[in-house]
Design a protein around this motif. Structure first.
Motif, PDB file in Angstrom:
ATOM      1  N   GLY A 172       3.073   4.178  -0.617  1.00 32.75           N
ATOM      2  CA  GLY A 172       3.427   5.292  -1.868  1.00 32.75           C
ATOM      3  C   GLY A 172       1.871   5.543  -2.884  1.00 32.75           C
ATOM      4  O   GLY A 172       1.299   5.457  -3.698  1.00 32.75           O
ATOM      5  N   HIS A 173       0.963   4.381  -2.745  1.00 38.53           N
ATOM      6  CA  HIS A 173      -0.469   4.448  -2.719  1.00 38.53           C
ATOM      7  C   HIS A 173      -1.456   4.935  -1.700  1.00 38.53           C
ATOM      8  O   HIS A 173      -3.076   5.521  -2.159  1.00 38.53           O
ATOM      9  N   VAL A 190       0.539  -1.471   0.048  1.00 40.93           N
ATOM     10  CA  VAL A 190       0.063  -0.008  -0.194  1.00 40.93           C
ATOM     11  C   VAL A 190       0.898   1.328   0.428  1.00 40.93           C
ATOM     12  O   VAL A 190       0.519   2.825  -0.902  1.00 40.93           O
ATOM     13  N   THR A 217       0.350   0.553 -13.494  1.00 37.19           N
ATOM     14  CA  THR A 217       0.083  -1.157 -13.355  1.00 37.19           C
ATOM     15  C   THR A 217       0.420  -1.598 -15.171  1.00 37.19           C
ATOM     16  O   THR A 217       0.659  -2.693 -15.156  1.00 37.19           O
ATOM     17  N   ASP A 248      -2.009   7.857  -0.404  1.00 41.63           N
ATOM     18  CA  ASP A 248      -2.973   9.394  -0.748  1.00 41.63           C
ATOM     19  C   ASP A 248      -3.964   8.616  -1.651  1.00 41.63           C
ATOM     20  O   ASP A 248      -4.776   9.310  -1.857  1.00 41.63           O
ATOM     21  N   GLY A 249      -3.715   8.325  -2.666  1.00 43.62           N
ATOM     22  CA  GLY A 249      -4.802   7.490  -3.810  1.00 43.62           C
ATOM     23  C   GLY A 249      -5.929   7.287  -3.500  1.00 43.62           C
ATOM     24  O   GLY A 249      -6.989   7.677  -3.582  1.00 43.62           O
ATOM     25  N   LEU A 250      -5.410   5.951  -2.717  1.00 36.71           N
ATOM     26  CA  LEU A 250      -6.216   5.559  -1.905  1.00 36.71           C
ATOM     27  C   LEU A 250      -7.776   6.438  -1.300  1.00 36.71           C
ATOM     28  O   LEU A 250      -9.065   6.246  -0.796  1.00 36.71           O
ATOM     29  N   SER A 268     -11.579  -3.332  -1.546  1.00 38.13           N
ATOM     30  CA  SER A 268     -10.725  -3.716  -1.781  1.00 38.13           C
ATOM     31  C   SER A 268     -11.012  -5.008  -1.791  1.00 38.13           C
ATOM     32  O   SER A 268     -10.676  -6.411  -1.865  1.00 38.13           O
ATOM     33  N   GLU A 317      -3.312  11.037 -10.129  1.00 33.28           N
ATOM     34  CA  GLU A 317      -3.528   9.600  -8.939  1.00 33.28           C
ATOM     35  C   GLU A 317      -3.339   8.998  -9.623  1.00 33.28           C
ATOM     36  O   GLU A 317      -3.380   7.438 -10.236  1.00 33.28           O
ATOM     37  N   ARG A 318      -4.597   8.403 -10.206  1.00 33.99           N
ATOM     38  CA  ARG A 318      -5.097   8.433 -11.439  1.00 33.99           C
ATOM     39  C   ARG A 318      -4.530   7.270 -12.591  1.00 33.99           C
ATOM     40  O   ARG A 318      -4.028   6.110 -12.997  1.00 33.99           O
ATOM     41  N   TRP A 378      -1.017   5.823 -12.192  1.00 32.63           N
ATOM     42  CA  TRP A 378      -1.526   4.405 -11.402  1.00 32.63           C
ATOM     43  C   TRP A 378      -1.783   3.162 -12.847  1.00 32.63           C
ATOM     44  O   TRP A 378      -1.516   2.582 -12.685  1.00 32.63           O
TER      45      TRP A 378
END
Length: 113
Positions: A8-9, A6, A96, A11-13, A36, A88-89, A92
């Motif tokens: 590094g991610h 999680v 990915t 903030d986006g979550l 999730s 962020e999207r 991401w």
């Protein structure tokens, strides 16, 4: 799922679960867990410092709301937070795609090895 995945991610979550509207801390934790399908479990000691940091950055605003005799601090996205969430999207999606290309190699068209 490893907890460090999680990193590094976060903030986006947090920004993503606040996109529909204001939530208090425990509701944010529940929203991440629900979205999730139970794979991500955030702890209060993880999210509150992050929420405070995001508020200092102007990405969130907060207000106190009463629920019965309890007062809860609710957080919501600011316009800057919505803009950051869009970034962020995009990041991401690029991440990915790049990792997927390495983990599941398939020669792209025109790429000879």
């Amino acid at each position: 799922m490893r907890a460090d995945m999680v990193r590094g991610h976060l903030d986006g979550l947090l920004l993503a679960v606040l996109e529909p509207g204001p939530l208090h801390g425990y509701a944010i934790i529940a929203a991440v867990q629900h979205r999730s399908r139970g794979a991500l479990e955030l702890r209060t000691g993880t999210i509150y410092p992050a929420l405070n940091r995001l508020e200092r950055l102007g990405l969130l605003s907060s207000s106190w709301q009463s629920s019965g005799e309890r007062r809860r601090r609710c957080y919501e996205l600011t316009d800057a937070g919505r803009h950051t969430l869009a970034g962020e999207r995009t990041a991401w999606s690029e991440f990915t795609t790049a990792i997927g290309s390495v983990l599941n190699p398939a020669a792209p068209p025109g790429f000879a090895t």
